[in-house]
Write a protein that holds these residues in place. Structure first.
Motif, PDB file in Angstrom:
ATOM      1  N   GLN A 288       0.834  -1.197   0.000  1.00 11.89           N
ATOM      2  CA  GLN A 288       0.000   0.000   0.000  1.00 11.89           C
ATOM      3  C   GLN A 288       0.881   1.264   0.000  1.00 11.89           C
ATOM      4  O   GLN A 288       0.670   2.190  -0.790  1.00 11.89           O
ATOM      5  N   ASP A 289       1.851   1.223   0.867  1.00 12.64           N
ATOM      6  CA  ASP A 289       2.792   2.343   0.919  1.00 12.64           C
ATOM      7  C   ASP A 289       3.459   2.532  -0.435  1.00 12.64           C
ATOM      8  O   ASP A 289       3.570   3.638  -0.953  1.00 12.64           O
ATOM      9  N   PHE A 290       3.801   1.329  -0.920  1.00 15.67           N
ATOM     10  CA  PHE A 290       4.481   1.349  -2.206  1.00 15.67           C
ATOM     11  C   PHE A 290       3.600   1.977  -3.272  1.00 15.67           C
ATOM     12  O   PHE A 290       4.036   2.875  -3.993  1.00 15.67           O
ATOM     13  N   ILE A 294       4.550   5.224  -5.117  1.00 14.00           N
ATOM     14  CA  ILE A 294       4.758   5.148  -6.557  1.00 14.00           C
ATOM     15  C   ILE A 294       3.873   6.159  -7.255  1.00 14.00           C
ATOM     16  O   ILE A 294       4.360   6.985  -8.073  1.00 14.00           O
ATOM     17  N   SER A 295       2.546   6.095  -6.881  1.00 10.97           N
ATOM     18  CA  SER A 295       1.643   6.986  -7.601  1.00 10.97           C
ATOM     19  C   SER A 295       1.974   8.442  -7.324  1.00 10.97           C
ATOM     20  O   SER A 295       1.900   9.282  -8.206  1.00 10.97           O
ATOM     21  N   TYR A 348      -7.598   5.537  -3.793  1.00  5.45           N
ATOM     22  CA  TYR A 348      -7.861   4.246  -3.178  1.00  5.45           C
ATOM     23  C   TYR A 348      -6.998   4.034  -1.950  1.00  5.45           C
ATOM     24  O   TYR A 348      -7.468   3.648  -0.892  1.00  5.45           O
ATOM     25  N   SER A 349      -5.736   4.301  -2.105  1.00 10.46           N
ATOM     26  CA  SER A 349      -4.859   4.060  -0.955  1.00 10.46           C
ATOM     27  C   SER A 349      -5.099   5.100   0.137  1.00 10.46           C
ATOM     28  O   SER A 349      -4.915   4.816   1.309  1.00 10.46           O
ATOM     29  N   ARG A 350      -5.592   6.262  -0.281  1.00  7.12           N
ATOM     30  CA  ARG A 350      -5.841   7.288   0.719  1.00  7.12           C
ATOM     31  C   ARG A 350      -7.009   6.896   1.668  1.00  7.12           C
ATOM     32  O   ARG A 350      -7.009   7.226   2.826  1.00  7.12           O
ATOM     33  N   VAL A 351      -7.954   6.189   1.070  1.00 12.89           N
ATOM     34  CA  VAL A 351      -9.106   5.794   1.893  1.00 12.89           C
ATOM     35  C   VAL A 351      -8.627   5.115   3.175  1.00 12.89           C
ATOM     36  O   VAL A 351      -9.106   5.390   4.264  1.00 12.89           O
TER      37      VAL A 351
END
Lengths: 519, 205
Positions: A288-290, A294-295, A348-351
C-alpha cells in the motif's frame, strides 16, 4: 404382632381364634339364654296370673276380697313375685299383695292390657278374669328380674371359666403343634442366613413334607442352583470383562497419544499461519505504501510529460501534419488517462490511510449537496424516496460513496429519460441504502468483477472510466463495517445497495486504529 | 174381702217401702242390697252344676223363680237378659205358697212351674212356709236360695245374710247334695258358713 417370631405368631393366631370363637359362642349363648329365660319367665308368670284369675273368679263375682287376698297370698312361696294385684270390673284395685321382703314396687301398676312387659327390672303381666265370656276383673303380677340376672351371671361365669381353661389348653396345644409349620421355615431361614453370610451356594435345604413348605424348600433349592450357576458365569464374565477393559484402555491410550501429537501439530501450523498472516499484513502494508509512493512520485514526471506535450502541441502546431497532430492528441489523451489512473490509485490508498474525524452527518442535507455537485443532465431525474437518517462517520467518505454511485448511474445511463432513486430502509441494526437506476443493467456474472480495481465493463473509449470508483466505494463501506452489493436485470436497470451499521463508532474507531497502527 | 186383703197387703208391705223412700238413704241402701243379691243369684248359677236331666237343652232358658213378695224391684234390670252358661235367663215371679194353697189344692201346673225353676229365691214373705216350699221342690234339682235365718234349718241350700253392710251367704251342703246339685269349691270357699243340716232333711221327710 409383626415383630413376633413365627412360632409366637402361630400360637397367637391359634389362641386368638380360639378366644374369638369361644367368646362369640358364649355371647350367643348368653343372648339366647337371656331371651329364652325372659320368654319362659313371662310364660310362667302369665300361667300363674291365669291361675290366680281362675281362683279369683268367684271372689270377684261375689265381691269377696278376703278370698282373693288368700289366693294372692299363696304367691308368698315365690319370692321373686314382688307384687300381685286384682282389679274389679271397674278397673279399681280389688285386692293387692306385696312381698314383705321388698319395699320396692309399692306403687301399684295401672292396669292396661292383657300381656306382659319388661320394664325397670321387673316383669309385669296382666290377665283378664273372665266369667262366662264376661270380663269381671283383672289380675296383675309383677316379678323381680333378679333371679334372671343371677342365672345369666352364673352362665357368664361358667363361660368365662371355660374360656380361661380353653385358652390355657389352646396355648399348650398350639405351642406343641406350631412346630409342624414353624420348624421347617426356621430351618430354611437358618440356611438362607448361612448362605448369605458365607456366600456358599452349594448348600441345600432338606424337605420332609409335601405341602407348600416342601414346595418352598424345593423352589429354594432350585433357586440356589440357579444362583450358583449364575455366580460362576458372573465370575467368568467378570474376568472376561477385565481383560476387555485392559485391551480397550490400551487402545485408548494409544489414541490419546495420537491426539496429543495431532494437537501439537495443529498448534504449530496455527503459529505458522499467524506468522504467515503477519507477513501478509506487512507485505500488504508495504504494498500500500508502495502504491501510494509510486503513484505520488509518478505524478510529478507525468505532469512534466503532460506540460511538455502541451508545449509541443502549441509550439509546433504548424509544423505537424494531420497525422502528427493526431498522434500528439493521442499522446495527450494517454497522458491524461495515466494521470487519472494514478489519481485513482492515490484515492484508493488514501481511503485506508487518512483518518477522518467522525461527525454527525445529516444525509438529508448531504445527498442533495452531492446531487448539486454532480449537476446531472436534464434528462436524468434523481429522487430521494424517503427520509434519510443521521449517521456518524467521515463526511468526505460518505459523500464519496454517494458521489461514486450516483455518477456511475448517470454515466452509464442509456435511456432518454433516466430515473435514479435514492432510498434507505432499516434492518435490525443496519441502515440499508439503495441507489437504483433504470440504466442498462449488469449481467450477474459481473456482479463481483465490477468491484475490483481497474475493472470496467465497457470499452475504454466508450466511457471515460478508470475502474476505481466502485472499488473505493466498497473500501469505504467495508471500512465502516458495511457491505455493498448489486442487484440487476439487464436492460432494465440496476440497484446498488450498501449497508452501514447504526452505531458505527466502534467499528470506525477500530478500523481507524488498525489503519493508524499499520501506518 | 179381696179388697180388704189388698188394702192390708198394701199397708203391710208398702208402708215400710214408703218409709224407706221417705228416708231416702235407707232406700238406696236397700235397693243396693237387692242389686247385689240379684247379681249374686246370677253368679250362683255360674258356680253350680245341675244334674244332666235338669240342665235341659241349650235353647231352653235358665229359669230364676222368685217366690213370694218380690223385694227386688228393678234390681234385676242390670242383669236381665244376661246369658248364663251360654243360655238365656228368665225371671219368673210366683205368688206366695199361701196363695197357691188357697186355691184349693195347689194346681199341678203351679207346682210344676216351681219345680222347673233352676233357682228358686224364696222371699222373706214365705218365711213361715219354708219347709213346705222346700219340700215341694226337693229332689227336683232346684237351687233354693233364701234370706231368712231359718232358711238352712228348713232345708234351704243357700241363705243370704247381711253383715257389716256386706251381702254374704251361707250354704247347707247336705241339702245341696240331696238336691243332686254340685256347688263348686270356689263358691263354697266364699260362703260365710257351710253347714250340713242333716236334721232338716229328716224333719222334712
Amino acid at each position: 404382632m409383626r415383630n413376633l417370631t413365627i412360632k409366637n405368631k402361630l400360637i397367637a393366631i391359634t389362641m386368638l381364634t380360639c378366644f374369638a370363637s369361644l367368646l362369640l359362642a358364649g355371647t350367643g349363648y348368653i343372648l339366647w339364654e337371656w331371651t329364652n329365660l325372659r320368654r319362659i319367665m313371662a310364660r310362667n308368670l302369665l300361667t300363674q296370673a291365669e291361675m290366680i284369675a281362675e281362683n279369683c273368679k268367684a271372689a270377684l263375682a261375689f265381691e269377696d276380697p278376703k278370698d282373693s287376698l288368700a289366693v294372692l297370698q299363696a304367691l308368698h312361696v315365690e319370692p321373686s313375685i314382688v307384687l300381685g294385684c286384682v282389679y274389679n270390673n271397674k278397673n279399681e284395685i280389688f285386692v293387692s299383695y306385696s312381698n314383705q321382703d321388698t319395699d320396692r314396687a309399692v306403687t301399684l301398676p295401672v292396669f292396661t292390657e292383657e300381656g306382659y312387659e319388661f320394664s325397670n327390672g321387673y316383669l309385669t303381666v296382666y290377665k283378664h278374669v273372665v266369667l262366662e265370656g264376661e270380663v269381671i276383673g283383672a289380675v296383675c303380677l309383677r316379678s323381680d328380674l333378679e333371679p334372671l340376672y343371677v342365672k345369666l351371671c352364673h352362665g357368664a361365669c361358667i363361660i368365662i371359666c371355660v374360656l380361661l381353661i380353653a385358652f390355657f389348653v389352646a396355648y399348650l396345644v398350639s405351642s406343641r403343634l406350631q412346630r409342624i409349620i414353624s420348624k421347617p421355615i426356621l430351618d430354611l431361614a437358618d440356611i438362607a442366613k448361612n448362605i448369605s453370610e458365607k456366600e456358599d451356594y452349594s448348600v441345600r435345604a432338606v424337605s420332609h413334607t409335601n405341602d407348600e413348605i416342601g414346595l418352598l424348600i424345593n423352589t429354594f433349592n432350585g433357586m440356589l442352583e440357579q444362583i450358583q450357576r449364575r455366580d460362576s458365569a458372573l465370575v467368568k464374565a467378570k474376568d472376561d470383562l477385565e481383560r476387555r477393559v485392559d485391551l480397550r484402555t490400551a487402545d485408548l491410550t494409544a489414541a490419546n497419544e495420537r491426539l496429543v501429537m495431532e494437537i501439537a501439530e495443529r498448534k504449530k501450523s496455527e503459529e505458522k499461519q499467524t506468522e504467515l498472516l503477519e507477513t501478509i499484513a506487512k507485505t500488504n502494508e508495504e504494498l500500500q505504501d508502495f502504491a501510494y509512493i509510486i503513484s505520488h512520485d509518478l505524478k510529478a514526471p507525468l505532469r512534466g510529460i503532460s506540460t511538455l506535450t502541451e508545449w509541443i502541441m502549441s509550439d509546433y502546431a504548424n509544423k505537424f501534419d494531420d497525422d502528427g497532430r493526431e498522434q500528439m492528441n493521442l499522446l495527450s489523451a494517454r497522458v491524461h488517462r495515466m494521470h487519472d489512473l494514478i489519481e485513482g490509485v492515490l484515492q484508493y490508498s488514501r481511503v485506508g490511510r487518512v483518518n477522518e474525524e467522525h461527525v454527525q452527518v445529516n444525509l438529508n442535507e448531504l445527498v442533495p449537496e452531492v446531487i448539486d455537485m454532480i449537476s446531472p443532465p436534464d434528462n436524468i431525474e434523481i429522487t430521494i424516496e424517503n427520509e434519510l437518517p443521521l449517521v456518524e462517520c467521515g463526511q468526505t467518505r460518505i459523500m464519496q460513496v454517494f458521489q461514486n454511485l450516483l455518477s456511475n448511474a448517470i454515466k452509464y445511463m442509456d435511456k432518454p429519460e433516466g430515473r435514479i432513486k435514492v432510498g434507505c430502509k432499516e434492518e435490525n441494526s443496519l441502515w440499508i441504502f439503495s441507489v437504483a437506476d433504470n440504466g442498462p443493467g449488469i449481467e450477474e456474472k459481473y456482479f463481483v468483477k465490477i468491484f475490483q480495481i481497474f475493472q470496467t465493463l465497457s470499452a475504454r473509449d466508450e466511457f471515460e472510466s478508470t475502474g476505481v470508483g466502485l472499488t473505493v466505494t466498497k473500501k469505504i463501506v467495508e471500512l465502516y463495517g458495511g457491505k455493498i452489493w448489486v442487484e440487476s436485470t439487464p436492460g432494465q436497470g440496476s440497484t446498488f445497495f450498501f449497508s452501514l451499521p447504526k452505531n458505527m463508532s466502534f467499528v470506525c474507531d477500530n478500523k481507524s486504529e488498525t489503519v493508524m497502527n499499520s501506518k | 174381702m179381696l179388697k180388704k186383703s189388698h188394702i192390708l197387703f198394701v199397708l203391710f208391705f208398702f208402708l215400710p217401702v214408703v218409709s224407706f223412700v221417705a228416708l231416702g238413704e235407707d232406700d238406696s241402701k236397700l235397693s243396693r242390697e237387692y242389686k247385689i243379691k240379684a247379681a249374686f243369684l246370677y253368679n250362683f248359677i255360674q258356680f253350680v252344676d245341675w244334674p244332666e236331666d235338669k240342665e235341659g237343652s241349650e235353647d231352653d232358658p235358665i229359669i230364676i223363680g222368685i217366690l213370694g213378695q218380690d223385694p227386688f224391684g228393678d234390681a234385676f234390670e242390670p242383669v236381665a237378659g244376661k246369658q248364663i252358661k251360654g243360655r238365656k235367663s228368665l225371671i219368673k215371679r210366683i205368688e206366695g205358697i199361701k196363695k197357691l194353697k188357697k186355691t184349693d189344692e195347689p194346681s199341678n201346673s203351679e207346682i210344676e212351674s216351681l219345680r222347673k225353676c233352676h233357682l228358686l229365691f224364696i222371699c222373706s214373705s214365705e218365711k213361715d212356709n219354708l219347709a213346705d216350699i222346700i219340700n215341694l221342690v226337693n229332689g227336683q234339682g232346684v237351687l233354693t236360695v233364701g234370706e231368712t235365718s231359718n232358711m238352712l234349718k228348713s232345708g234351704g241350700m243357700i241363705n243370704f245374710i247381711v253383715e257389716e253392710n256386706k251381702v254374704r251367704f251361707e250354704i247347707n251342703l247336705s241339702a245341696v247334695k240331696q238336691g243332686k246339685l254340685k256347688i263348686r269349691s270356689q263358691l263354697l270357699r266364699l260362703a260365710k258358713k257351710v253347714v250340713e243340716e242333716k236334721e232338716s232333711k229328716d224333719e222334712m221327710s
